[in-house]
Design a protein around this motif. Structure first.
Motif, PDB file in Angstrom:
ATOM      1  N   GLU A   8      38.490 -58.398   3.213  1.00  0.00           N
ATOM      2  CA  GLU A   8      37.689 -57.222   3.563  1.00  0.00           C
ATOM      3  C   GLU A   8      36.857 -56.730   2.388  1.00  0.00           C
ATOM      4  O   GLU A   8      35.705 -56.302   2.572  1.00  0.00           O
ATOM      5  CB  GLU A   8      38.607 -56.101   4.050  1.00  0.00           C
ATOM      6  N   ASP A   9      37.381 -56.767   1.188  1.00  0.00           N
ATOM      7  CA  ASP A   9      36.625 -56.292   0.026  1.00  0.00           C
ATOM      8  C   ASP A   9      35.363 -57.120  -0.190  1.00  0.00           C
ATOM      9  O   ASP A   9      34.288 -56.578  -0.475  1.00  0.00           O
ATOM     10  CB  ASP A   9      37.500 -56.336  -1.231  1.00  0.00           C
ATOM     11  N   ARG A  52      32.822 -56.200   2.449  1.00  0.00           N
ATOM     12  CA  ARG A  52      32.177 -54.914   2.159  1.00  0.00           C
ATOM     13  C   ARG A  52      31.117 -55.083   1.062  1.00  0.00           C
ATOM     14  O   ARG A  52      30.011 -54.541   1.176  1.00  0.00           O
ATOM     15  CB  ARG A  52      33.219 -53.880   1.760  1.00  0.00           C
ATOM     16  N   GLN A  71      27.968 -47.735   1.341  1.00  0.00           N
ATOM     17  CA  GLN A  71      29.347 -48.074   1.669  1.00  0.00           C
ATOM     18  C   GLN A  71      29.784 -47.479   3.012  1.00  0.00           C
ATOM     19  O   GLN A  71      30.486 -48.137   3.785  1.00  0.00           O
ATOM     20  CB  GLN A  71      30.289 -47.606   0.566  1.00  0.00           C
ATOM     21  N   LEU A 115      31.894 -52.989   9.460  1.00  0.00           N
ATOM     22  CA  LEU A 115      33.138 -53.762   9.411  1.00  0.00           C
ATOM     23  C   LEU A 115      34.045 -53.404  10.586  1.00  0.00           C
ATOM     24  O   LEU A 115      34.698 -54.279  11.171  1.00  0.00           O
ATOM     25  CB  LEU A 115      33.863 -53.523   8.088  1.00  0.00           C
ATOM     26  N   GLN A 116      34.080 -52.122  10.940  1.00  0.00           N
ATOM     27  CA  GLN A 116      34.900 -51.713  12.084  1.00  0.00           C
ATOM     28  C   GLN A 116      34.382 -52.341  13.374  1.00  0.00           C
ATOM     29  O   GLN A 116      35.170 -52.782  14.224  1.00  0.00           O
ATOM     30  CB  GLN A 116      34.917 -50.187  12.213  1.00  0.00           C
ATOM     31  N   ASN A 164      31.263 -49.701   6.054  1.00  0.00           N
ATOM     32  CA  ASN A 164      32.579 -49.522   6.667  1.00  0.00           C
ATOM     33  C   ASN A 164      32.477 -49.463   8.193  1.00  0.00           C
ATOM     34  O   ASN A 164      33.335 -50.002   8.914  1.00  0.00           O
ATOM     35  CB  ASN A 164      33.235 -48.250   6.138  1.00  0.00           C
ATOM     36  N   LYS A 165      31.447 -48.816   8.703  1.00  0.00           N
ATOM     37  CA  LYS A 165      31.252 -48.746  10.154  1.00  0.00           C
ATOM     38  C   LYS A 165      30.945 -50.122  10.727  1.00  0.00           C
ATOM     39  O   LYS A 165      31.426 -50.483  11.811  1.00  0.00           O
ATOM     40  CB  LYS A 165      30.124 -47.766  10.487  1.00  0.00           C
TER      41      LYS A 165
END
Length: 249
Positions: free
Chosen positions: A214-215, A218, A227, A234-235, A231-232
């Motif tokens: 995940e890192d 991102r 960022q 990635l969700q 994050n959105k």
């Protein structure tokens, strides 16, 4: 010089002036069309549409102009006008590959099953067009036919080894079918190149996330967005992955 000869000379001069003016107008029209294409290539379809609005007044039946209007509207998400312009171009030139491609790409957004049917036919009619094979791969991926999709992407790559979209979509196809190592192996060099696009980095980020990194995903997305937005995204990838896994069982 006689009066009659003078008159003929004046008429000839006027004819030459009219021809030159016509050539100048045609040249300006060609420049408008080329500039509009560049604007669309650089992600400015509204600017292109403003330019084309003037241009179409003097070229209402010109197929390249109709194609450009279709492309600009499609980029803006105005699919119904885009369909009308592409169809008008196709009515005037029944073998217009660009019109068929434009309609197929709209189908990919609105009706993937119809896009698949159209692109399968186009791949038979125009077997040497790499972009058609790439779009066919996308349609096959939408249908869950990932092995067949990869065959289409590879055919596109054989026809045009420099067609980055075929390579990027092949990497994504590996990712959405669970072959994350193959996906990253394909996408990481593309994402690291100087001409990498946000789409390529998004494909790589999806592969990285699904592989459990995940890192890294991102960081990849944050080349193109803050960022919070990353994050959105990635969700949304997680939700897509869950839905994809559920569909397999």
């Amino acid at each position: 010089m006689t009066v009659r000869a003078t008159g003929r000379a004046m008429l000839a001069g006027c004819a030459v002036a009219v021809l030159l003016a016509g050539c100048a107008t045609d040249k300006a029209g060609e420049n408008d069309l080329k500039t509009a294409q560049v604007e669309m290539d650089n992600g400015a379809p509204m600017a292109a549409l403003e330019r084309l609005r003037r241009h179409v007044q003097s070229h209402p039946e010109d197929v390249p102009t109709l194609l450009a209007l279709g492309r600009a509207n499609a980029q803006l998400g105005r699919y119904q006008p885009a369909i009308l312009f592409f169809q008008d171009a196709l009515d005037k030139d029944h073998n217009s590959v660009d019109a068929l491609k434009g309609l197929a790409r709209i189908d990919l957004q609105l009706n993937p099953a119809k896009a698949l049917e159209r692109l399968e036919d186009m791949s038979r009619r125009f077997p040497h067009d790499a972009q058609i094979w790439t779009d066919l791969g996308i349609a096959r991926d939408f249908a869950g036919r990932h092995n067949a999709a990869r065959d289409a992407y590879f055919q596109a790559m054989k026809l045009d080894p420099l067609l980055i979209s075929a390579q990027s979509n092949l990497g994504l196809s590996y990712a959405i079918s669970g072959r994350y190592d193959s996906a990253r192996f394909m996408l990481q060099p593309l994402a690291a190149s100087a001409d990498a696009t946000p789409k390529i980095r998004a494909n790589l980020a999806y592969a990285q996330l699904m592989a459990g990194d995940e890192d890294a995903a991102r960081r990849t997305l944050m080349h193109d967005m803050p960022q919070a937005r990353a994050n959105k995204v990635l969700q949304s990838y997680r939700v897509f992955g869950i839905q994809r896994d559920a569909a397999r069982h």
